[in-house]
Enzyme design. Structure first.
Site, mmCIF file in Angstrom:
data_model
loop_
_atom_site.group_PDB
_atom_site.id
_atom_site.type_symbol
_atom_site.label_atom_id
_atom_site.label_comp_id
_atom_site.label_asym_id
_atom_site.label_seq_id
_atom_site.Cartn_x
_atom_site.Cartn_y
_atom_site.Cartn_z
ATOM 1 N N GLY A 1 0.799 -1.221 0.000
ATOM 2 C CA GLY A 1 0.000 0.000 0.000
ATOM 3 C C GLY A 1 0.828 1.265 0.000
ATOM 4 C CB THR B 1 3.633 7.011 1.019
ATOM 5 O OG1 THR B 1 5.040 6.809 1.185
ATOM 6 C CG2 THR B 1 3.233 8.316 1.689
ATOM 7 C CB CYS B 2 -1.197 6.181 -0.976
ATOM 8 S SG CYS B 2 -2.956 6.557 -1.172
ATOM 9 C CB ILE C 1 1.482 17.247 3.530
ATOM 10 C CG1 ILE C 1 1.581 16.255 2.370
ATOM 11 C CG2 ILE C 1 1.698 16.516 4.859
ATOM 12 C CD1 ILE C 1 2.976 15.669 2.171
ATOM 13 C CG HIS D 1 -32.105 21.782 -7.615
ATOM 14 N ND1 HIS D 1 -31.203 22.755 -7.265
ATOM 15 C CD2 HIS D 1 -33.257 22.054 -6.941
ATOM 16 C CE1 HIS D 1 -31.779 23.609 -6.428
ATOM 17 N NE2 HIS D 1 -33.038 23.201 -6.214
#
Length: 459
Positions: free
Chosen positions: A36, A38-39, A176, A433
Site C-alpha cells: 500500500g 505511503t498512500c 500535507i 438539484h
C-alpha cells in the site's frame, strides 16, 4: 524466469503488478515494508480518515451540543484510522493473491543484466524480461538546526501520535501541511502554519489559496507567510520554539515538518547500473521507460506530480507498453489535484495564469457556493466554483473548486476537459438539484451573466 518484476508495493506498484497479471504475465512484487506504500499506510488514507473524523466532531459540536469543554475522543478517532488502513491493506493482499502474484518482503537492488537481488543476498536473486521501479518517496527534511529534536515530527511520524497535543506548529503550507492544520484545528488544537511562499497551496488557483486560508483562520489556525525558519530549540518550559528570520518566534508542544516529499531509490544502485537520474527523479519518457531497455519507473520516484492516482495511471501505461499495447501516455494537464480540507479544494486543467502564459485569451466564470441550495442544507456556504475557458472557441481550459465534496465532482470536470468540452456543452446538460455539481453549470453561465441563482444582470 519472471516476465515482470515490480519493485515497490504502493499504489503504482501493486496496480502495475495486477495489470500485468490480468494480461497473463508471470509477476513478482518486492516490497520492503507494508503493501500500500505511503498512500495507504501514512498518507492519503489515514489522513482522510482523520479529516472525516475531525469534521464530524466539529460539526456535531456546532449543531447539537456546543460544549466547548467536551473531550475529543482521540483514541476512537485513532483506532478508526488504524482499522481502515488494516482493512484496505488486507484487501490489497487478497487481490495480489488472487492474481497469483509472487510477493516478496525485502529490500531490492539492481545487479545488472535484468537481475534483482533482495536484501543484498546473492542467493535470492531474480531475473526478468522487464522491471518496473515503483519505490515511492519519503518526507523531505530541510536543513534546519534542531529538526532532530524529540517532538519534531514528519508527516509519516505524526500518524503514530497516541495523544492529542495542545499546540502544533506546521512548517509548510502545501497540501500535507494544510490538511493536518485542518484536522488538528477542528479537534481544538492551537495550530500555527509557517510557509516560505507568500501564500498557501502555491500551485493551485490563487482564489482557492486565499479563501481556504480564511476558512482555516475561522477555525483558529494562525499563519506566518513569507517566513524562513532559522532553527528549532527546546525552551525552559520544554516547549519547542521555532525562530523565524527577523525577531519572530513561535512556541508549541509539537512541530510537524511538511515541506514536501522526495524520491526514494537509494537501495537500487541506479548510477552503478547506468540509470539516469535528473533533479532527484528517475528520468523516464512518455511510456515510463528509463534509458535502459526493459526498465521502467513510475510514481513518486519518477514524476514531479506525487499523487497516488498518477502512480496508478503510470503503472498501467508501463505494463501495457511492455506488452506492446500502445497505451495513451498520462496527460498531466488533465490530472485532478485535490485537497481534503473543509471545504475541500480541487482543480483540473490550467489556472488563469497558466492559461495566459500559454497564449490563451481567457474568460472566467465564478459561482459562489453560498448561492447553492445544497451548501445551505449542509450548513457549509464557504467557497466557489470557477471555470476558465478559451474566449475564441469557448473550450474549457480549467475548473477550480472550493466546496464541500469538491474532490468527488471534480471528476465531471476532468471528463469534460478530456473530451475538449465547451462552456456551452456544460450549460446544455441537466444537473441534479439540489447538488453541489450544478454549480459547474452556474459558473459557466456567469461568463455571459446568465446564472439562474445569482442576481439578474441584463445584457
Amino acid at each position: 524466469m519472471n516476465e515482470v518484476i515490480v519493485i515497490g508495493g504502493g499504489p503504482g506498484g501493486y496496480t502495475a503488478a495486477l495489470r500485468a497479471s490480468q494480461l497473463g504475465k508471470k509477476v513478482t512484487l518486492i516490497e520492503k515494508k507494508q503493501l500500500g506504500g505511503t498512500c495507504l499506510n501514512v498518507g492519503c488514507i489515514p489522513t482522510k480518515s482523520l479529516l472525516d473524523s475531525s469534521h464530524t466532531w466539529a460539526k456535531s459540536k456546532e449543531l447539537f451540543y456546543k460544549n466547548e469543554d467536551a473531550d475529543v475522543p482521540w483514541e476512537t478517532i485513532f483506532s478508526r484510522k488504524e482499522k481502515t488502513v488494516q482493512q484496505l491493506r488486507k484487501g490489497i493482499e487478497s487481490l495480489l493473491k488472487a492474481g497469483k502474484i509472487n510477493v516478496i518482503e525485502g529490500i531490492a537492488s539492481l545487479d545488472g543484466d535484468m537481475r534483482v537481488i533482495v536484501n543484498e543476498n546473492k542467493d535470492l536473486s531474480l531475473t526478468a524480461d522487464n522491471i518496473i521501479l515503483a519505490t515511492g518517496s519519503k518526507p523531505a527534511l530541510p536543513p534546519i538546526t534542531g529538526i532532530e529534536l524529540p517532538g519534531v515530527l514528519t508527516s509519516d511520524e505524526i500518524h503514530s501520535l497516541e495523544k492529542l497535543p495542545k499546540s502544533l506548529s506546521i512548517i509548510g503550507g502545501g497540501v500535507i501541511g494544510i490538511e493536518f492544520a485542518n484536522i488538528f484545528a477542528e479537534l481544538g488544537v492551537k495550530v500555527h502554519v509557517i510557509e516560505a511562499a507568500d501564500r498557501i497551496l502555491s500551485n493551485m488557483d490563487k482564489d482557492i489559496s486565499s479563501q481556504l486560508k480564511e476558512c482555516l483562520e475561522k477555525m483558529g489556525v494562525e499563519f506566518s507567510l513569507n517566513k524562513k525558519v532559522i532553527q528549532i530549540v527546546k525552551d525552559s518550559s520544554n516547549q519547542l520554539k521555532i525562530d523565524l528570520a527577523g525577531v519572530e518566534s513561535i512556541k508549541s508542544e509539537k512541530v510537524l515538518v511538511a515541506v514536501g516529499r522526495e524520491a526514494v531509490f537509494d537501495p537500487l544502485m541506479l548510477e552503478k547500473n547506468g540509470i539516469i537520474v535528473e533533479q532527484g527523479k528517475i528520468k523516464v519518457d512518455h511510456y515510463q521507460r528509463t534509458n535502459l531497455p526493459g526498465i521502467y519507473a513510475i510514481g513518486d520516484c519518477s514524476t514531479s506530480l506525487m499523487l497516488a492516482h498518477v502512480a496508478m495511471a503510470e503503472g498501467k501505461v508501463a505494463v501495457e507498453h511492455v506488452l506492446g499495447l500502445s497505451p495513451n501516455p498520462v496527460v498531466y494537464d488533465y490530472v485532478p489535484k485535490c485537497v481534503y480540507t473543509h471545504p475541500e479544494a480541487a482543480s483540473v486543467g490550467l489556472t488563469a495564469e497558466e492559461a495566459r502564459s500559454r497564449g490563451f485569451n481567457i474568460e472566467e466564470g465564478v459561482f459562489p457556493i453560498r448561492a447553492n441550495g445544497r451548501a445551505l442544507i449542509e450548513g457549509e456556504p464557504a467557497g466557489f466554483i470557477k471555470v476558465i475557458t478559451d474566449k475564441s472557441l469557448g473550450r474549457l481550459l480549467g475548473v477550480h473548486l472550493l466546496s464541500p465534496h469538491a474532490t468527488e465532482f471534480i471528476a465531471q470536470a476532468t471528463i469534460a476537459l478530456q473530451l475538449e468540452a465547451t462552456a456551452d456543452e456544460l450549460i446544455s446538460m441537466i444537473y441534479p438539484h439540489p447538488s453541489f455539481v450544478e454549480g459547474i453549470q452556474e459558473a459557466a453561465l456567469t461568463i455571459n451573466h446568465g446564472a439562474i441563482h445569482l442576481p439578474l444582470v441584463r445584457n
